[in-house]
Design an enzyme around this catalytic site. Structure first.
Site, PDB file in Angstrom:
ATOM      1  N   SER A   1       0.867  -1.089   0.045  1.00 40.15           N
ATOM      2  CA  SER A   1      -0.019   0.056  -0.086  1.00 40.15           C
ATOM      3  C   SER A   1       0.964   1.185   0.022  1.00 40.15           C
ATOM      4  O   SER A   1       1.470   1.601   0.917  1.00 40.15           O
ATOM      5  CB  SER A   1      -0.942   0.061   1.328  1.00 40.15           C
ATOM      6  OG  SER A   1      -1.529   1.175   1.222  1.00 40.15           O
TER       7      SER A   1
ATOM      8  N   HIS B   1      -0.715  -1.722  -4.025  1.00 43.73           N
ATOM      9  CA  HIS B   1      -2.040  -1.204  -3.760  1.00 43.73           C
ATOM     10  C   HIS B   1      -2.320   0.393  -3.699  1.00 43.73           C
ATOM     11  O   HIS B   1      -1.447   0.881  -2.828  1.00 43.73           O
ATOM     12  CB  HIS B   1      -2.196  -2.126  -2.272  1.00 43.73           C
ATOM     13  CG  HIS B   1      -3.724  -1.778  -1.642  1.00 43.73           C
ATOM     14  ND1 HIS B   1      -4.577  -2.776  -2.087  1.00 43.73           N
ATOM     15  CD2 HIS B   1      -4.237  -0.985  -0.709  1.00 43.73           C
ATOM     16  CE1 HIS B   1      -5.718  -2.345  -1.280  1.00 43.73           C
ATOM     17  NE2 HIS B   1      -5.549  -1.323  -0.682  1.00 43.73           N
TER      18      HIS B   1
ATOM     19  N   ASP C   1      -4.983   3.007  -2.846  1.00 38.92           N
ATOM     20  CA  ASP C   1      -6.106   3.517  -1.952  1.00 38.92           C
ATOM     21  C   ASP C   1      -6.696   4.684  -2.238  1.00 38.92           C
ATOM     22  O   ASP C   1      -6.039   5.842  -2.310  1.00 38.92           O
ATOM     23  CB  ASP C   1      -5.664   3.526  -0.392  1.00 38.92           C
ATOM     24  CG  ASP C   1      -5.601   2.320  -0.021  1.00 38.92           C
ATOM     25  OD1 ASP C   1      -6.418   1.409  -0.033  1.00 38.92           O
ATOM     26  OD2 ASP C   1      -4.330   1.925   0.649  1.00 38.92           O
TER      27      ASP C   1
ATOM     28  N   MET D   1      -9.631   7.463  -1.747  1.00 40.47           N
ATOM     29  CA  MET D   1     -10.520   7.881  -0.637  1.00 40.47           C
ATOM     30  C   MET D   1     -11.184   9.183  -1.075  1.00 40.47           C
ATOM     31  O   MET D   1     -10.481  10.042  -1.386  1.00 40.47           O
ATOM     32  CB  MET D   1      -9.921   7.984   0.613  1.00 40.47           C
ATOM     33  CG  MET D   1      -9.277   6.564   1.100  1.00 40.47           C
ATOM     34  SD  MET D   1      -8.511   6.800   2.820  1.00 40.47           S
ATOM     35  CE  MET D   1      -7.599   5.384   2.787  1.00 40.47           C
TER      36      MET D   1
ATOM     37  N   HIS E   1      -7.816   0.159  -4.818  1.00 40.97           N
ATOM     38  CA  HIS E   1      -9.158  -0.141  -3.722  1.00 40.97           C
ATOM     39  C   HIS E   1      -9.873   1.047  -3.463  1.00 40.97           C
ATOM     40  O   HIS E   1      -9.232   2.156  -3.076  1.00 40.97           O
ATOM     41  CB  HIS E   1      -8.363  -0.497  -2.628  1.00 40.97           C
ATOM     42  CG  HIS E   1      -9.202  -0.698  -1.185  1.00 40.97           C
ATOM     43  ND1 HIS E   1      -8.546  -0.654   0.004  1.00 40.97           N
ATOM     44  CD2 HIS E   1     -10.536  -0.740  -1.048  1.00 40.97           C
ATOM     45  CE1 HIS E   1      -9.715  -0.795   0.957  1.00 40.97           C
ATOM     46  NE2 HIS E   1     -10.697  -0.910   0.347  1.00 40.97           N
TER      47      HIS E   1
ATOM     48  N   MET F   1     -12.503   3.318  -2.004  1.00 41.90           N
ATOM     49  CA  MET F   1     -13.119   3.617  -0.760  1.00 41.90           C
ATOM     50  C   MET F   1     -13.915   5.040  -1.042  1.00 41.90           C
ATOM     51  O   MET F   1     -13.561   5.949  -0.578  1.00 41.90           O
ATOM     52  CB  MET F   1     -12.150   3.717   0.402  1.00 41.90           C
ATOM     53  CG  MET F   1     -11.650   2.616   0.830  1.00 41.90           C
ATOM     54  SD  MET F   1     -10.326   2.598   1.940  1.00 41.90           S
ATOM     55  CE  MET F   1      -9.077   2.682   0.494  1.00 41.90           C
TER      56      MET F   1
ATOM     57  N   MET G   1     -11.595  -6.555   5.107  1.00 42.12           N
ATOM     58  CA  MET G   1     -10.790  -5.297   5.728  1.00 42.12           C
ATOM     59  C   MET G   1     -10.508  -5.874   7.146  1.00 42.12           C
ATOM     60  O   MET G   1     -11.526  -6.420   7.787  1.00 42.12           O
ATOM     61  CB  MET G   1     -11.662  -3.925   5.862  1.00 42.12           C
ATOM     62  CG  MET G   1     -12.011  -3.416   4.167  1.00 42.12           C
ATOM     63  SD  MET G   1     -10.383  -2.889   3.517  1.00 42.12           S
ATOM     64  CE  MET G   1      -9.534  -1.781   4.914  1.00 42.12           C
TER      65      MET G   1
ATOM     66  N   ASP H   1      -6.667  -6.415   4.299  1.00 45.05           N
ATOM     67  CA  ASP H   1      -6.174  -5.211   4.348  1.00 45.05           C
ATOM     68  C   ASP H   1      -6.220  -4.421   5.422  1.00 45.05           C
ATOM     69  O   ASP H   1      -7.336  -4.271   6.025  1.00 45.05           O
ATOM     70  CB  ASP H   1      -6.825  -4.341   3.083  1.00 45.05           C
ATOM     71  CG  ASP H   1      -6.345  -2.919   2.922  1.00 45.05           C
ATOM     72  OD1 ASP H   1      -5.307  -2.647   3.497  1.00 45.05           O
ATOM     73  OD2 ASP H   1      -7.002  -2.187   2.177  1.00 45.05           O
TER      74      ASP H   1
HETATM   75  C1  DX5 Z   1      -6.827   1.374   4.842  1.00 43.64           C
HETATM   76  C2  DX5 Z   1      -6.287   1.181   3.641  1.00 43.64           C
HETATM   77  C3  DX5 Z   1      -5.166   0.295   3.711  1.00 43.64           C
HETATM   78  C4  DX5 Z   1      -3.952   0.761   4.342  1.00 43.64           C
HETATM   79  C5  DX5 Z   1      -3.307  -0.267   5.059  1.00 43.64           C
HETATM   80  O1  DX5 Z   1      -8.159   2.019   4.631  1.00 43.64           O
HETATM   81  O2  DX5 Z   1      -7.304   0.511   2.622  1.00 43.64           O
HETATM   82  O3  DX5 Z   1      -4.799  -0.174   2.447  1.00 43.64           O
HETATM   83  O4  DX5 Z   1      -3.040   1.526   3.446  1.00 43.64           O
HETATM   84  O5  DX5 Z   1      -2.138   0.354   5.763  1.00 43.64           O
HETATM   85  P1  DX5 Z   1      -1.620  -0.651   7.013  1.00 43.64           P
HETATM   86  O6  DX5 Z   1      -0.773  -1.768   6.379  1.00 43.64           O
HETATM   87  O7  DX5 Z   1      -0.438   0.481   7.593  1.00 43.64           O
HETATM   88  O8  DX5 Z   1      -2.506  -1.043   7.852  1.00 43.64           O
HETATM   89 ZN    ZN Z   2      -6.517  -0.592   1.119  1.00 44.12          ZN
END
Ligand code: DX5
Ligand code: ZN
Length: 219
Positions: free
Chosen positions: A9, A34, A36, A38, A67, A69, A138, A178
């Site tokens: 990530s 990965h 993310d 948001m 991913h 969100m 998750m 994740d």
């Molecule tokens: C959280 C993200 C993750 C995050 C994981 O909402 O979807 O992908 O980056 O980070 P770690 O491994 O630090 O928990």
């Molecule tokens: Zn994620």
């Protein structure tokens, strides 16, 4: 049964050095990056959009694992496909029609995945088990990196069993996890049946990312 794969990530990477960071990820032996996304609505945080993903397209051998969100993923599927996504994951808790969103991803030749937050039961993914390539369970509330791992072993086991018994596809379902994945929690999720591990803060904090990736795979 499966070889474990690692998806790094980049939420935990230094944004000023993304070019070097993705090279470091590739050299670590991880299979995926990965990414993310948001939107400040589905989750409180705001991260990256399409332009940064486009700039990574063709610059790495790693699979681009996106991913989403975001509140209305269906609206943005074509944009993320065009930006270079190889896998697109969205949340069953989002506002979009789930089947329509899966179809929108697949008709572009991209792998489709659905995700469940910690409070959402395993049963929420059952109706789609034959339509998706992957389920993301998750292990933290989505929104931020560096949170404490929540044990979702029962949910992972339930989904793995249901997929083994009900999936018609030739290729077994990938189960991704994740949130809070490190050398201590990786064995727990693997034992339950997860085969793709997302990890951010643990890998970027590690002195040697390659060793840390190996630990996630081997433990
Ligand atoms: C959280 C993200 C993750 C995050 C994981 O909402 O979807 O992908 O980056 O980070 P770690 O491994 O630090 O928990
Ligand atoms: Zn994620």
């Amino acid at each position: 049964m499966f070889d474990t794969e690692v998806s790094v990530s980049i939420l935990s990477a230094d944004p000023l050095c993304f070019g070097e960071e993705i090279k470091r990820v590739e050299a670590s032996g991880a299979e995926m990056i990965h990414y993310d996304v948001m939107d400040g609505v589905f989750v409180r945080n705001i991260t990256f959009g399409m332009p940064l993903l486009s700039s990574m397209k063709g610059k790495t051998k790693c699979i681009l694992d996106v991913h989403l969100m975001i509140a209305d993923p269906l609206k943005y599927i074509d944009d993320f496909v065009n930006a270079g996504a190889d896998i697109i994951t969205f949340h069953v808790e989002s506002e979009s029609d789930i089947s329509e969103t899966i179809q929108a991803i697949r008709r572009n030749g991209v792998n489709a995945a659905i995700s469940v937050k910690p409070d959402t039961p395993a049963e929420a993914v059952f109706p789609y088990i034959n339509d998706v390539d992957m389920v993301l369970v998750m292990t933290v509330e989505p929104g931020f990196g560096g949170q404490k791992f929540m044990d979702m072993s029962d949910k992972i086991r339930t989904i793995r069993k249901y997929a083994d018994e009900n999936r018609m596809a030739d290729i077994p379902l990938d189960i991704q996890v994740d949130g809070g994945i490190d050398d201590k929690t990786a064995p727990v999720v693997k034992k339950a049946g997860a085969n793709i591990l997302v990890s951010g803060s643990y890998l970027f904090r590690a002195e040697n990312m390659e060793d840390a990736v190996r630990k996630l795979k081997d433990d």
